[in-house]
Design a protein around this motif. Structure first.
Motif, PDB file in Angstrom:
ATOM      1  N   SER A  87       0.837  -1.204   0.000  1.00 22.06           N
ATOM      2  CA  SER A  87       0.000   0.000   0.000  1.00 22.06           C
ATOM      3  C   SER A  87       0.869   1.250   0.000  1.00 22.06           C
ATOM      4  CB  SER A  87      -0.928   0.016   1.218  1.00 22.06           C
ATOM      5  OG  SER A  87      -1.905  -0.965   1.119  1.00 22.06           O
ATOM      6  N   ALA A  88       1.942   1.226   0.780  1.00 21.79           N
ATOM      7  CA  ALA A  88       2.861   2.370   0.837  1.00 21.79           C
ATOM      8  C   ALA A  88       3.546   2.603  -0.508  1.00 21.79           C
ATOM      9  CB  ALA A  88       3.907   2.141   1.933  1.00 21.79           C
ATOM     10  N   ARG A  89       3.662   1.562  -1.303  1.00 19.69           N
ATOM     11  CA  ARG A  89       4.265   1.677  -2.642  1.00 19.69           C
ATOM     12  C   ARG A  89       3.243   2.068  -3.697  1.00 19.69           C
ATOM     13  NH1 ARG A  89       7.889  -3.869  -2.831  1.00 19.69           N
ATOM     14  NH2 ARG A  89       9.196  -3.375  -1.028  1.00 19.69           N
ATOM     15  N   GLY A  90       1.983   2.205  -3.308  1.00 22.19           N
ATOM     16  CA  GLY A  90       0.950   2.642  -4.241  1.00 22.19           C
ATOM     17  C   GLY A  90       0.139   1.535  -4.889  1.00 22.19           C
ATOM     18  N   VAL A  91       0.249   0.306  -4.398  1.00 18.68           N
ATOM     19  CA  VAL A  91      -0.558  -0.782  -4.939  1.00 18.68           C
ATOM     20  C   VAL A  91      -2.003  -0.595  -4.482  1.00 18.68           C
ATOM     21  CG1 VAL A  91      -0.930  -3.293  -4.949  1.00 18.68           C
ATOM     22  CG2 VAL A  91       1.402  -2.361  -5.020  1.00 18.68           C
ATOM     23  N   GLU A  92      -2.945  -0.758  -5.420  1.00 16.64           N
ATOM     24  CA  GLU A  92      -4.371  -0.561  -5.129  1.00 16.64           C
ATOM     25  C   GLU A  92      -5.002  -1.868  -4.643  1.00 16.64           C
ATOM     26  OE1 GLU A  92      -8.524   0.299  -7.520  1.00 16.64           O
ATOM     27  OE2 GLU A  92      -6.642   0.840  -8.486  1.00 16.64           O
ATOM     28  N   PHE A  93      -5.556  -1.846  -3.434  1.00 18.37           N
ATOM     29  CA  PHE A  93      -6.230  -2.999  -2.846  1.00 18.37           C
ATOM     30  C   PHE A  93      -7.724  -2.744  -2.764  1.00 18.37           C
ATOM     31  CE2 PHE A  93      -1.912  -3.523  -1.369  1.00 18.37           C
ATOM     32  CZ  PHE A  93      -1.734  -4.896  -1.426  1.00 18.37           C
ATOM     33  N   ASP A  94      -8.513  -3.828  -2.747  1.00 12.79           N
ATOM     34  CA  ASP A  94      -9.958  -3.711  -2.561  1.00 12.79           C
ATOM     35  C   ASP A  94     -10.303  -3.354  -1.123  1.00 12.79           C
ATOM     36  OD1 ASP A  94     -10.318  -4.366  -5.192  1.00 12.79           O
ATOM     37  OD2 ASP A  94     -11.300  -6.272  -4.832  1.00 12.79           O
ATOM     38  N   GLY A 103      -7.782 -19.016   6.218  1.00 10.36           N
ATOM     39  CA  GLY A 103      -6.603 -18.158   6.117  1.00 10.36           C
ATOM     40  C   GLY A 103      -6.961 -16.701   5.910  1.00 10.36           C
ATOM     41  N   THR A 104      -5.944 -15.871   5.767  1.00  6.27           N
ATOM     42  CA  THR A 104      -6.120 -14.435   5.564  1.00  6.27           C
ATOM     43  C   THR A 104      -5.799 -14.104   4.114  1.00  6.27           C
ATOM     44  OG1 THR A 104      -5.496 -14.023   7.854  1.00  6.27           O
ATOM     45  CG2 THR A 104      -5.392 -12.153   6.361  1.00  6.27           C
ATOM     46  N   PHE A 105      -6.632 -13.267   3.490  1.00  9.36           N
ATOM     47  CA  PHE A 105      -6.412 -12.906   2.087  1.00  9.36           C
ATOM     48  C   PHE A 105      -6.772 -11.449   1.839  1.00  9.36           C
ATOM     49  CE2 PHE A 105     -10.914 -13.389   1.947  1.00  9.36           C
ATOM     50  CZ  PHE A 105     -11.348 -12.668   0.844  1.00  9.36           C
ATOM     51  N   LEU A 106      -6.331 -10.974   0.695  1.00  9.73           N
ATOM     52  CA  LEU A 106      -6.688  -9.649   0.214  1.00  9.73           C
ATOM     53  C   LEU A 106      -6.651  -9.679  -1.290  1.00  9.73           C
ATOM     54  CD1 LEU A 106      -3.562  -7.463   0.530  1.00  9.73           C
ATOM     55  CD2 LEU A 106      -3.776  -9.507   1.874  1.00  9.73           C
ATOM     56  N   ASP A 110      -3.496  -4.519 -10.745  1.00  9.85           N
ATOM     57  CA  ASP A 110      -2.341  -3.936 -11.409  1.00  9.85           C
ATOM     58  C   ASP A 110      -2.825  -2.743 -12.245  1.00  9.85           C
ATOM     59  OD1 ASP A 110      -3.374  -4.913 -13.844  1.00  9.85           O
ATOM     60  OD2 ASP A 110      -1.711  -6.298 -14.187  1.00  9.85           O
ATOM     61  N   PRO A 111      -1.936  -2.028 -12.941  1.00  7.81           N
ATOM     62  CA  PRO A 111      -2.364  -0.843 -13.694  1.00  7.81           C
ATOM     63  C   PRO A 111      -3.368  -1.129 -14.814  1.00  7.81           C
ATOM     64  CG  PRO A 111      -0.003  -0.778 -13.341  1.00  7.81           C
ATOM     65  CD  PRO A 111      -0.475  -2.133 -12.893  1.00  7.81           C
ATOM     66  N   ASP A 112      -3.443  -2.391 -15.285  1.00  7.56           N
ATOM     67  CA  ASP A 112      -4.406  -2.756 -16.325  1.00  7.56           C
ATOM     68  C   ASP A 112      -5.745  -3.194 -15.756  1.00  7.56           C
ATOM     69  OD1 ASP A 112      -3.373  -2.512 -19.085  1.00  7.56           O
ATOM     70  OD2 ASP A 112      -1.752  -3.775 -18.323  1.00  7.56           O
ATOM     71  N   GLY A 113      -5.884  -3.194 -14.434  1.00  7.69           N
ATOM     72  CA  GLY A 113      -7.114  -3.642 -13.817  1.00  7.69           C
ATOM     73  C   GLY A 113      -7.180  -5.150 -13.608  1.00  7.69           C
ATOM     74  N   ASN A 114      -6.098  -5.876 -13.911  1.00 11.69           N
ATOM     75  CA  ASN A 114      -6.054  -7.294 -13.605  1.00 11.69           C
ATOM     76  C   ASN A 114      -6.197  -7.439 -12.099  1.00 11.69           C
ATOM     77  OD1 ASN A 114      -5.533  -8.425 -16.268  1.00 11.69           O
ATOM     78  ND2 ASN A 114      -3.528  -7.434 -16.100  1.00 11.69           N
ATOM     79  N   GLN A 115      -7.005  -8.373 -11.637  1.00 15.45           N
ATOM     80  CA  GLN A 115      -7.294  -8.544 -10.218  1.00 15.45           C
ATOM     81  C   GLN A 115      -6.644  -9.829  -9.692  1.00 15.45           C
ATOM     82  OE1 GLN A 115     -11.630  -8.095  -9.730  1.00 15.45           O
ATOM     83  NE2 GLN A 115     -11.537  -7.362 -11.839  1.00 15.45           N
ATOM     84  N   PHE A 116      -6.027  -9.735  -8.531  1.00 15.27           N
ATOM     85  CA  PHE A 116      -5.285 -10.848  -7.949  1.00 15.27           C
ATOM     86  C   PHE A 116      -5.692 -11.076  -6.503  1.00 15.27           C
ATOM     87  CE2 PHE A 116      -2.731  -8.708 -11.095  1.00 15.27           C
ATOM     88  CZ  PHE A 116      -2.306  -9.731 -11.905  1.00 15.27           C
ATOM     89  N   VAL A 117      -5.618 -12.325  -6.079  1.00 15.46           N
ATOM     90  CA  VAL A 117      -5.775 -12.685  -4.669  1.00 15.46           C
ATOM     91  C   VAL A 117      -4.388 -12.909  -4.105  1.00 15.46           C
ATOM     92  CG1 VAL A 117      -6.601 -14.472  -3.078  1.00 15.46           C
ATOM     93  CG2 VAL A 117      -8.052 -13.717  -4.960  1.00 15.46           C
ATOM     94  N   LEU A 118      -4.160 -12.423  -2.914  1.00 15.38           N
ATOM     95  CA  LEU A 118      -2.915 -12.619  -2.181  1.00 15.38           C
ATOM     96  C   LEU A 118      -3.304 -13.163  -0.814  1.00 15.38           C
ATOM     97  CD1 LEU A 118       0.163 -12.199  -1.738  1.00 15.38           C
ATOM     98  CD2 LEU A 118      -0.395  -9.880  -0.984  1.00 15.38           C
ATOM     99  N   SER A 119      -2.734 -14.299  -0.443  1.00 13.32           N
ATOM    100  CA  SER A 119      -3.107 -14.891   0.840  1.00 13.32           C
ATOM    101  C   SER A 119      -1.879 -15.316   1.636  1.00 13.32           C
ATOM    102  CB  SER A 119      -4.035 -16.094   0.632  1.00 13.32           C
ATOM    103  OG  SER A 119      -3.383 -17.097  -0.103  1.00 13.32           O
ATOM    104  N   SER A 120      -2.063 -15.410   2.936  1.00 11.30           N
ATOM    105  CA  SER A 120      -1.006 -15.924   3.806  1.00 11.30           C
ATOM    106  C   SER A 120      -0.910 -17.425   3.582  1.00 11.30           C
ATOM    107  CB  SER A 120      -1.325 -15.649   5.275  1.00 11.30           C
ATOM    108  OG  SER A 120      -1.322 -14.275   5.523  1.00 11.30           O
ATOM    109  N   ARG A 121       0.304 -17.929   3.683  1.00 12.69           N
ATOM    110  CA  ARG A 121       0.506 -19.373   3.523  1.00 12.69           C
ATOM    111  C   ARG A 121      -0.028 -20.120   4.707  1.00 12.69           C
ATOM    112  NH1 ARG A 121       6.522 -20.489   1.740  1.00 12.69           N
ATOM    113  NH2 ARG A 121       7.157 -18.484   2.428  1.00 12.69           N
TER     114      ARG A 121
END
Length: 121
Positions: A87-94, A103-106, A110-121
């Motif tokens: 977030s501090a680097r400017g990445v846009e999160f929902d 688990g925990t996810f968010l 990306d700049p093209d609007g591609n949407q990604f899931v990021l989760s804790s292992r």
């Protein structure tokens, strides 16, 4: 026999903009950046500590895939810390990380609007 996924492709409209985002904001490293044809380059990135790479490339005729939902998930050790750093680097999160029984996810874009899931292992 098949041993792993070598890379996944992320369709992008502007390879230079995408390269800056994935290297400067997400911390991926360039493995290959070479001319593919007169319109595009083959840009293969490595995720530090991972075997699977990411390719920033859109096959001709598949431009409609740009800005969609990525059919996969990125993983991190600490979702909250990663959320704060990116977030501090400017990445846009929902929104902030969400805790679930599995688990925990968010989710981020990306700049093209591609949407990604990021989760804790």
């Amino acid at each position: 026999m098949i041993k792993m996924v070598k890379f996944v492709s992320i369709p992008v409209s502007d390879q230079d903009r995408a390269l800056a985002f994935y290297t400067e904001k997400l911390g991926f490293k360039v493995a290959t950046d070479q001319r593919f044809n007169e319109k595009q380059r083959w840009i293969e990135l490595k995720i530090p500590g991972a075997e699977t790479g990411v390719v920033l490339f859109t096959p001709e005729g598949h431009e409609d895939r740009i800005g969609g939902f990525f059919n996969g998930s990125f993983a991190c050790d600490d979702a909250m810390k990663t959320y704060e750093t990116l977030s501090a680097r400017g990445v846009e999160f929902d929104g902030p990380p969400q805790k679930q029984p599995w688990g925990t996810f968010l989710k981020f874009k990306d700049p093209d609007g591609n949407q990604f899931v990021l989760s804790s292992r």
